[in-house]
Motif scaffolding. Structure first.
Motif, short mmCIF file in Angstrom:
data_model
loop_
_atom_site.label_atom_id
_atom_site.label_comp_id
_atom_site.label_asym_id
_atom_site.label_seq_id
_atom_site.Cartn_x
_atom_site.Cartn_y
_atom_site.Cartn_z
N GLU A 133 -23.27 29.78 46.48
CA GLU A 133 -23.84 28.99 47.59
C GLU A 133 -25.21 28.51 46.87
O GLU A 133 -25.75 27.55 47.95
N ASP A 134 -25.65 28.71 45.78
CA ASP A 134 -26.85 27.78 45.35
C ASP A 134 -26.38 26.44 44.73
O ASP A 134 -27.28 25.68 43.96
N ALA A 135 -25.11 26.06 44.85
CA ALA A 135 -24.65 24.84 43.99
C ALA A 135 -25.47 23.71 44.37
O ALA A 135 -25.73 22.88 43.37
N HIS A 136 -25.69 23.53 45.68
CA HIS A 136 -26.57 22.30 46.13
C HIS A 136 -28.05 22.29 45.16
O HIS A 136 -28.20 21.20 44.69
N GLU A 137 -28.50 23.33 45.23
CA GLU A 137 -29.80 23.35 44.56
C GLU A 137 -29.76 23.23 43.00
O GLU A 137 -30.47 22.65 42.15
N ILE B 124 -23.31 15.18 45.03
CA ILE B 124 -23.49 16.63 45.14
C ILE B 124 -22.91 17.18 46.42
O ILE B 124 -22.46 18.18 46.54
N ASP B 125 -23.26 16.55 47.43
CA ASP B 125 -22.70 17.08 48.68
C ASP B 125 -21.30 17.16 48.70
O ASP B 125 -20.59 18.24 49.38
N LEU B 126 -20.67 16.21 48.31
CA LEU B 126 -19.01 16.29 48.15
C LEU B 126 -18.84 17.41 47.46
O LEU B 126 -17.84 18.33 48.03
N THR B 127 -19.31 17.92 46.20
CA THR B 127 -18.92 18.71 45.34
C THR B 127 -19.24 20.15 46.10
O THR B 127 -18.07 20.85 45.93
#
Ligand SMILES: Cc1cc2nc3c(=O)[nH]c(=O)nc-3n(C[C@H](O)[C@H](O)[C@H](O)COP(=O)(O)OP(=O)(O)OC[C@H]3O[C@@H](n4cnc5c(N)ncnc54)[C@H](O)[C@@H]3O)c2cc1C
Length: 448
Positions: free
Chosen positions: A223-227, A327-330
């Protein structure tokens, strides 16, 4: 197999001191045609395992006489499985793995079948290393000929930037030396053009002092991928050459594990390294912190091993920058619980970016990052679904891509790759050294 029955195989067997294995050899043949990617089931006409350059010349000359295409096996790790071709003669270099280190000259020479775990330890006994891949069981040959992305890339460039000389058996059976001084065109093509130009039986690399370093993996929640990816981007945009980080997000179809991870390699003072990575340890909370002082051989183990025999499909693009869109796509791709596999994002900075684009045939010099979807599974019934998902992610990267993919990570190359001056020069050199395309089991450069 009819083709081989007609050939003077007995002559080859008398000339060639290493094993010569054919379809009638049952288990030995099946073992010899196995490669990293368990999805591929190719049947060569013959597999030779040369002991030395004379055996390689015998194999290539035999193939020319019998009009067989030649596939070359280094470490067998290529995900496209090009090291074994249907109906080909496979020159399998696994018995040519000798390594000679010259600590005074700071060079190491290895055989064309050497793995990184053959090359790294004897260099490290002298406190030296050359930039390699990040897995010890990958072949030096395939990795070098396609690029060589690894932890030492920031301070010392790609693997191919550290290649100083090669010995090659070409399609006509000649033994040719290639370096900046000799056959410079061939040497240029070998550094990025893959296995298109002959059997490279010897590689000589420049070595660098590499001592105690800060290395290891930081693990975060999925869940922290974006950050995590945003912090990784900001940190690496300003990073000194000494700091090399790769970020990945994954959900394993095999173990069920999922998460986000950043690898850390800081080639300098350990405390300075800890300060340098503070945004990754203090800004976001890792759920696992394996970063510690270590030597290079331990750094080369932090990703563990990927076993041979799993089903694999990999695809990606070199990126102009790691934009919010990527980043959004990933992150969004992995919000879907059906998504299995991993996306690896490697930052190309420091010494890699200072080598001029035209100095070698490597296609990704203008990229800031390389993003790759790595899909791995076991059930053949899932092939279609997994391949489609991997291709879809990779194709969606196109707006941010420089238009090229990394040959070493590609099951297939992106179809939109432009016909650049680099490609035209590669084709000219291919025409000169392999006009009949004898070496066609690779991401092929057609001579015409
Ligand atoms: C688990 C894993 C980890 C990896 N990690 C990294 C990494 O950290 N960095 C990175 O850059 N890449 C990495 N790769 C990709 C790797 O660089 C490629 O798979 C590379 O092709 C492997 O080389 P090989 O010699 O093992 O492959 P092979 O499958 O033996 O060969 C690959 C290609 O090179 C040709 N070839 C091999 N040997 C020779 C030779 N001696 N002369 C001429 N042609 C030859 C073959 O014909 C084939 O076309 C990784 C791959 C895997 C599977």
């Amino acid at each position: 197999m009819a083709v081989v029955e007609k050939l003077p195989l007995a002559d080859l067997r008398r000339r060639h001191r290493g094993p010569v294995i054919g379809p009638d050899d049952g288990m030995a043949f099946d073992a010899a045609r196995t490669t990293f990617n368990g999805m591929l089931d190719r049947r060569p006409a013959l597999v030779t395992r040369p002991l030395d350059v004379n055996d390689v010349v015998a194999s290539v000359s035999f193939a020319a006489g019998a009009d067989l295409a030649v596939a070359v096996r280094g470490g067998g790790h290529g995900v496209a499985g090009h090291c074994v071709g249907d109906g080909s003669l496979v020159v399998d270099l696994r018995l040519m793995r000798e390594v000679v280190v010259d600590p005074q000259a700071r060079t190491a020479t290895c055989g064309g079948g050497a793995l990184w775990e053959d090359l790294d330890p004897p260099c490290q006994r002298h406190g030296l290393a050359t930039p390699g891949g990040t897995f010890g069981d990958t072949g030096v040959a395939g990795l070098t000929l396609g690029g060589g992305i690894g932890h030492l890339m920031g301070p010392h460039g790609l693997t191919l930037d550290n290649l100083v000389a090669t010995k090659v058996v070409t399609a006509d059976g000649a033994v040719v030396h290639a370096s900046e001084e000799e056959n410079a065109d061939l040497f240029w093509a070998l550094r990025g053009g893959g296995g298109n130009f002959g059997v490279v039986v010897e590689f000589t690399f420049r070595l660098h002092p590499v001592g105690l370093l800060l290395g290891g993996l930081l693990m975060y929640r999925l869940e922290d991928a974006h950050e995590v990816f945003s912090t990784f981007r900001e940190l690496t945009a300003e990073a000194a050459d000494e700091l090399v980080c790769f970020a990945q997000i994954f959900r394993s179809a095999i173990t069920g594990d999922s998460g986000t991870a950043v690898s850390v390699a800081y080639f300098g003072d350990v405390d300075e390294g800890r300060s340098a990575i503070r945004p990754l340890t203090d800004g976001i909370a890792p759920i696992g912190d394996g970063v510690r002082a270590m030597y290079y051989p331990e750094l080369q183990e932090i990703f563990g091993r990927m076993p041979f025999g799993l089903r694999n499909y990999w695809s990606g693009r070199f990126l102009r920058d790691l934009s919010d869109g990527v980043i959004d796509l990933t992150a969004a791709t992995f919000e879907d619980p059906e998504t299995m596999g991993g996306v690896l994002v490697e930052c190309l900075h420091g010494a890699v970016r200072r080598v001029p684009q035209e100095a070698t045939a490597f296609a990704g010099r203008d990229a800031s990052h390389n993003a790759t979807f790595i899909s791995t599974w076991t059930d053949p019934a899932e092939d279609e679904r997994r391949i489609a998902a991997t291709r879809a992610y990779s194709a969606a990267l196109a707006p941010w891509s420089i238009g090229e993919g990394y040959v070493n990570y590609a099951s297939e190359m992106p179809s939109e790759a432009p016909d650049t001056e680099r490609m035209q020069r590669l084709r000219r050199i291919k025409r000169e050294y392999d006009p009949e395309n004898r070496f066609r089991f690779n991401h092929n450069i057609a001579p015409q």
